[in-house]
Design a protein around this motif. Structure first.
Motif, PDB file in Angstrom:
ATOM      1  N   SER A  40       0.808  -1.219   0.000  1.00 55.90           N
ATOM      2  CA  SER A  40       0.000   0.000   0.000  1.00 55.90           C
ATOM      3  C   SER A  40       0.842   1.270   0.000  1.00 55.90           C
ATOM      4  CB  SER A  40      -0.908  -0.010   1.238  1.00 55.90           C
ATOM      5  OG  SER A  40      -1.571   1.225   1.379  1.00 55.90           O
ATOM      6  N   GLU A  41       0.303   2.285  -0.641  1.00 56.18           N
ATOM      7  CA  GLU A  41       0.900   3.619  -0.618  1.00 56.18           C
ATOM      8  C   GLU A  41       0.920   4.162   0.814  1.00 56.18           C
ATOM      9  OE1 GLU A  41       2.558   7.130  -2.313  1.00 56.18           O
ATOM     10  OE2 GLU A  41       2.140   5.197  -3.266  1.00 56.18           O
ATOM     11  N   LYS A  42      -0.016   3.690   1.632  1.00 56.87           N
ATOM     12  CA  LYS A  42      -0.125   4.192   3.002  1.00 56.87           C
ATOM     13  C   LYS A  42       1.129   3.905   3.813  1.00 56.87           C
ATOM     14  CE  LYS A  42      -2.524   3.617   7.381  1.00 56.87           C
ATOM     15  NZ  LYS A  42      -3.491   2.842   8.176  1.00 56.87           N
ATOM     16  N   THR A  43       1.752   2.742   3.620  1.00 63.46           N
ATOM     17  CA  THR A  43       2.920   2.359   4.420  1.00 63.46           C
ATOM     18  C   THR A  43       4.211   2.411   3.599  1.00 63.46           C
ATOM     19  OG1 THR A  43       2.531   0.017   3.891  1.00 63.46           O
ATOM     20  CG2 THR A  43       1.548   0.877   5.918  1.00 63.46           C
ATOM     21  N   LYS A  44       4.193   3.192   2.542  1.00 61.89           N
ATOM     22  CA  LYS A  44       5.345   3.299   1.635  1.00 61.89           C
ATOM     23  C   LYS A  44       6.592   3.794   2.366  1.00 61.89           C
ATOM     24  CE  LYS A  44       6.790   5.952  -2.462  1.00 61.89           C
ATOM     25  NZ  LYS A  44       6.350   6.958  -3.459  1.00 61.89           N
ATOM     26  N   ILE A  45       7.717   3.192   2.049  1.00 67.12           N
ATOM     27  CA  ILE A  45       9.000   3.582   2.637  1.00 67.12           C
ATOM     28  C   ILE A  45       9.519   4.844   1.967  1.00 67.12           C
ATOM     29  CG2 ILE A  45      11.416   2.878   2.860  1.00 67.12           C
ATOM     30  CD1 ILE A  45      10.404   0.044   3.245  1.00 67.12           C
ATOM     31  N   ARG A  46       9.998   5.779   2.793  1.00 64.10           N
ATOM     32  CA  ARG A  46      10.538   7.044   2.300  1.00 64.10           C
ATOM     33  C   ARG A  46      11.948   7.252   2.832  1.00 64.10           C
ATOM     34  NH1 ARG A  46       5.099   7.340   2.646  1.00 64.10           N
ATOM     35  NH2 ARG A  46       4.001   8.510   1.034  1.00 64.10           N
ATOM     36  N   LYS A  47      12.540   8.331   2.406  1.00 63.65           N
ATOM     37  CA  LYS A  47      13.940   8.570   2.771  1.00 63.65           C
ATOM     38  C   LYS A  47      14.150   8.727   4.271  1.00 63.65           C
ATOM     39  CE  LYS A  47      16.606  11.149   0.188  1.00 63.65           C
ATOM     40  NZ  LYS A  47      17.531  10.182  -0.427  1.00 63.65           N
ATOM     41  N   ASP A  48      13.129   9.227   4.988  1.00 67.21           N
ATOM     42  CA  ASP A  48      13.291   9.424   6.419  1.00 67.21           C
ATOM     43  C   ASP A  48      12.864   8.201   7.231  1.00 67.21           C
ATOM     44  OD1 ASP A  48      10.621   9.677   5.841  1.00 67.21           O
ATOM     45  OD2 ASP A  48      10.254  11.257   7.315  1.00 67.21           O
ATOM     46  N   THR A  49      12.490   7.119   6.553  1.00 74.46           N
ATOM     47  CA  THR A  49      12.120   5.888   7.256  1.00 74.46           C
ATOM     48  C   THR A  49      13.339   5.296   7.951  1.00 74.46           C
ATOM     49  OG1 THR A  49      10.352   5.402   5.668  1.00 74.46           O
ATOM     50  CG2 THR A  49      11.186   3.564   6.992  1.00 74.46           C
ATOM     51  N   ARG A  50      13.182   4.968   9.223  1.00 79.73           N
ATOM     52  CA  ARG A  50      14.278   4.366   9.994  1.00 79.73           C
ATOM     53  C   ARG A  50      13.956   2.934  10.417  1.00 79.73           C
ATOM     54  NH1 ARG A  50      19.247   6.201  10.355  1.00 79.73           N
ATOM     55  NH2 ARG A  50      19.423   5.569  12.527  1.00 79.73           N
ATOM     56  N   ASP A  51      12.674   2.659  10.631  1.00 80.70           N
ATOM     57  CA  ASP A  51      12.261   1.350  11.129  1.00 80.70           C
ATOM     58  C   ASP A  51      11.330   0.694  10.114  1.00 80.70           C
ATOM     59  OD1 ASP A  51      13.666   2.063  13.391  1.00 80.70           O
ATOM     60  OD2 ASP A  51      11.875   2.826  14.420  1.00 80.70           O
ATOM     61  N   LEU A  52      11.598  -0.568   9.804  1.00 79.66           N
ATOM     62  CA  LEU A  52      10.870  -1.278   8.760  1.00 79.66           C
ATOM     63  C   LEU A  52      10.062  -2.431   9.342  1.00 79.66           C
ATOM     64  CD1 LEU A  52      13.762  -1.707   6.149  1.00 79.66           C
ATOM     65  CD2 LEU A  52      12.183   0.221   6.361  1.00 79.66           C
ATOM     66  N   PHE A  53       8.916  -2.675   8.726  1.00 77.54           N
ATOM     67  CA  PHE A  53       8.189  -3.927   8.951  1.00 77.54           C
ATOM     68  C   PHE A  53       8.364  -4.756   7.684  1.00 77.54           C
ATOM     69  CE2 PHE A  53       4.271  -6.466   8.448  1.00 77.54           C
ATOM     70  CZ  PHE A  53       4.406  -7.283   9.555  1.00 77.54           C
ATOM     71  N   LEU A  54       8.958  -5.941   7.827  1.00 84.74           N
ATOM     72  CA  LEU A  54       9.262  -6.801   6.686  1.00 84.74           C
ATOM     73  C   LEU A  54       8.313  -7.988   6.669  1.00 84.74           C
ATOM     74  CD1 LEU A  54      13.166  -6.912   7.028  1.00 84.74           C
ATOM     75  CD2 LEU A  54      11.764  -5.223   5.825  1.00 84.74           C
ATOM     76  N   GLU A  55       7.859  -8.329   5.469  1.00 85.66           N
ATOM     77  CA  GLU A  55       6.864  -9.396   5.311  1.00 85.66           C
ATOM     78  C   GLU A  55       7.246 -10.243   4.099  1.00 85.66           C
ATOM     79  OE1 GLU A  55       2.808  -9.177   2.720  1.00 85.66           O
ATOM     80  OE2 GLU A  55       3.361  -7.445   3.944  1.00 85.66           O
ATOM     81  N   VAL A  56       7.250 -11.568   4.267  1.00 87.77           N
ATOM     82  CA  VAL A  56       7.488 -12.489   3.153  1.00 87.77           C
ATOM     83  C   VAL A  56       6.371 -13.523   3.156  1.00 87.77           C
ATOM     84  CG1 VAL A  56       9.028 -14.161   2.094  1.00 87.77           C
ATOM     85  CG2 VAL A  56       9.986 -12.194   3.277  1.00 87.77           C
ATOM     86  N   THR A  57       5.712 -13.690   2.008  1.00 91.32           N
ATOM     87  CA  THR A  57       4.627 -14.672   1.893  1.00 91.32           C
ATOM     88  C   THR A  57       4.923 -15.648   0.769  1.00 91.32           C
ATOM     89  OG1 THR A  57       3.364 -13.266   0.377  1.00 91.32           O
ATOM     90  CG2 THR A  57       2.908 -13.025   2.727  1.00 91.32           C
ATOM     91  N   SER A  58       4.284 -16.820   0.848  1.00 90.08           N
ATOM     92  CA  SER A  58       4.488 -17.845  -0.175  1.00 90.08           C
ATOM     93  C   SER A  58       3.295 -18.794  -0.186  1.00 90.08           C
ATOM     94  CB  SER A  58       5.774 -18.632   0.100  1.00 90.08           C
ATOM     95  OG  SER A  58       5.906 -19.724  -0.784  1.00 90.08           O
ATOM     96  N   ASP A  59       3.030 -19.382  -1.337  1.00 90.68           N
ATOM     97  CA  ASP A  59       2.038 -20.464  -1.393  1.00 90.68           C
ATOM     98  C   ASP A  59       2.734 -21.815  -1.511  1.00 90.68           C
ATOM     99  OD1 ASP A  59       2.984 -20.423  -3.955  1.00 90.68           O
ATOM    100  OD2 ASP A  59       1.044 -20.064  -4.915  1.00 90.68           O
TER     101      ASP A  59
END
Length: 585
Positions: free
Chosen positions: A472-491
């Motif tokens: 989503s555009e809502k949680t888009k990473i920007r230059k001032d982002t310091r902390d990330l939420f990482l997600e990996v999915t698979s079927d």
């Protein structure tokens, strides 16, 4: 009656140069045709790029491919069922324009002589002098098959080969029979990359030094007990991976797991253990010390000091130590759609200087292409943690109810987004007269036949991720982002998610160190969101220490009753990258 192939009819009508076939419908038609390529495909002589991958029904190529498609420069037949001997007589003849051939993941046990098969090496079976079957072939991928040995025919058939990928087979010796015994030094003059990890190689021959252009060698996870001293004679060898082998020389084994290739080659050149190596190492240390002293005034030794200090460090913050851990709840319906998910929080990332954000996004794209196998094995999504409201729910929704604001677009229903992307893809094909498309359009077929779509929803009911298409555009990473939420999915399976997450964290750690070591001005990559807040007139105040570790916070994935399904990273996670990453637990 032969099955209709609308894709081939359109390709013929539009005189396309590129064609990619995938999906359940393609597999059904291939099966109906006896497990062979459709005859209509051989009526497209203008084709330059052909991909037919992930089709378990494709068991043999059938005759006439080379004669019918003489202009092919790219042929990708990855992840089909061309085994144990589904190539038959090979590609049916020479392909003078072919530059890339990918036959990985097919379970092949035998190859034609011209592709490196062990059989047919007798002189009588050889082509006439100068009649190379694949004179322009640069890259050959045979990974993920069941090959036990190789023959010398490939050296004659593909004299321009630069990359040979053999990982995940059952090879027992390397180079083995790959080099012609009469003139091994004349074979593969341009071969710079040789990968043979995860085989059964017990012997790495001294004739490996006969490859004059070899720059990268990967023989990890084999059965090697010794490394030949001749490796030190490879004039251009810069990268070598020998990890996962039980070497007799324990000092060498430690070096293999922790030292650079240059140090390993120097050790081999000195004959392994002995005074020669020790004296050489001491002299090298004295030399570096003198050079540092001489260059001290000019500051030229600063980079060496940074290299010593900037170790790749990651600290794991356990759930029990975290006052507000993030939790992901999984709904029961997801198991029939895309059941596997792994998540974590990564804190301390620096994306503000220069092109750091662009490098981060490019690395994610490359991981999607490589380890994620173009999102067919897994999909990565990265979010700005500060823009997420937990707890999160990994859920399914019908296509006409799921709403998301995709990256760079307005809010839209999933059904309408896919229709929009399909129209854009068709427009791309018409404009460029080719089958392959770019961007999100490449992944539309991954949702074929799904009644519900997977999504990750925040505590406010907002969809922040729609795998494998977009987040989503809502949680888009920007230059001032310091902390990330990482997600990996698979079927596919959970371990793929964990392996991808391990690699993603390693890559982010590498990028973070690169950013710290290379001083760039903030905002130089012209991102629209480059400057968020007031400009810092004293940037040195915000410089992160070189040895400051990234912090990985564990994230629990639970079912609706709160029972634990996945905890990442656990004690056994991040071990696949432990040789490159120091994990503080």
């Amino acid at each position: 009656m032969a099955a209709a192939w609308p894709e081939l009819e359109a390709a013929a009508r539009e005189r396309r140069r590129e064609l990619a076939l995938a999906g359940a419908a393609v597999a059904e038609r291939v099966a109906a045709g006896g497990g062979r390529l459709p005859a209509a495909l051989l009526a497209l002589p203008l084709l330059q790029s052909l991909e037919l991958s992930g089709c378990a029904a494709l068991r043999e190529l059938g005759p006439g491919l080379a004669a019918a498609l003489p202009a092919l420069h790219t042929l990708v037949l990855r992840g089909n069922a061309l085994g144990p001997a589904g190539l038959g007589a090979g590609l049916g003849g020479p392909l003078p324009a072919l530059r890339l051939l990918d036959l990985s993941g097919n379970g092949l046990e035998a190859l034609p002589a011209a592709l490196g098969g062990a059989a047919g090496a007798e002189p009588a079976a050889e082509p006439a002098a100068g009649a190379a079957a694949f004179p322009q072939l640069r890259s050959l991928n045979l990974s993920g098959n069941r090959l036990r040995e190789l023959g010398p025919g490939l050296a004659r058939a593909a004299p321009q080969l630069q990359a040979l990928l053999l990982s995940g087979n059952r090879l027992r010796a390397l180079p083995g029979g790959l080099l012609p015994p009469a003139a091994p030094g004349a074979a593969f003059p341009l071969l710079s990359r040789l990968e043979a990890a995860d085989n059964e190689v017990a012997e790495l021959g001294a004739d490996i030094a006969a490859l004059p252009a070899l720059k990268s060698l990967d023989v990890a996870n084999n059965q090697l007990r010794e490394l030949p001293a001749a490796l030190a004679d490879c004039p251009r060898l810069k990268e070598a991976n020998f990890r996962g082998n039980q070497l007799k020389d324990k000092r060498l084994e430690k070096m293999v797991n922790g030292c650079q290739t240059k140090a390993i080659l120097e050790y081999l050149r000195a004959g392994g253990r002995g005074k020669g190596k020790a004296e050489g190492a001491r002299e090298e240390a004295r030399k570096k010390k003198r050079e540092k002293q001489q260059k001290k005034d000019g500051g030229d030794g600063e980079q060496e000091e940074l290299e010593e200090a900037s170790k790749l460090l990651v600290k794991v913050l356990h759930v029990s130590e975290n006052p507000a851990p993030l939790v992901v709840k999984v709904s029961p319906g997801i198991k029939d759609v895309r059941p596997f998910i792994v998540c974590c929080v990564l804190k301390g990332v620096n994306l503000k200087p220069g092109n750091a954000l662009k490098r981060f996004l490019s690395a994610q794209t490359k991981l999607h292409e490589d380890i994620c196998e173009k999102r067919t094995a897994a999909t990565i999504a990265t979010h700005d943690l500060q823009l997420i409201k937990g707890p999160l729910i990994y859920d399914v929704q019908p296509p006409d109810e799921l709403k998301i604001m995709p990256l760079g677009r307005k809010e839209i229903k999933a059904k309408d987004l896919l229709r929009q992307l399909q129209l854009e893809a068709e427009e791309q094909r018409k404009q460029k007269k080719r089958q392959n498309v770019s961007g999100l359009h490449r992944y539309l077929q991954l949702l074929d036949g799904k009644d519900n779509y997977p999504c990750l929803v925040d505590a406010e009911g907002v969809v922040i991720s729609f795998p494998p298409i977009t987040n989503s555009e809502k949680t888009k990473i920007r230059k001032d982002t310091r902390d990330l939420f990482l997600e990996v999915t698979s079927d596919t399976n959970l371990q793929i998610c964990k392996d991808v997450m391990d690699t993603l964290i390693l890559k982010i750690a590498e990028l973070n160190r690169y950013t710290l070591e290379n001083k760039e001005d903030s905002g130089s990559d012209n991102e629209s969101d480059a400057l968020c807040g007031p400009v810092n007139l004293n940037p040195s105040q915000n410089v992160q220490p070189m040895n400051s570790p990234l912090v990985v916070e564990q994230v629990r994935v639970v079912d609706t009753d709160g029972n634990l399904k996945v905890l990442y990273p656990s004690k056994t996670d991040l071990t696949t990258v432990s040789s490159l990453l120091t994990v503080i637990r």
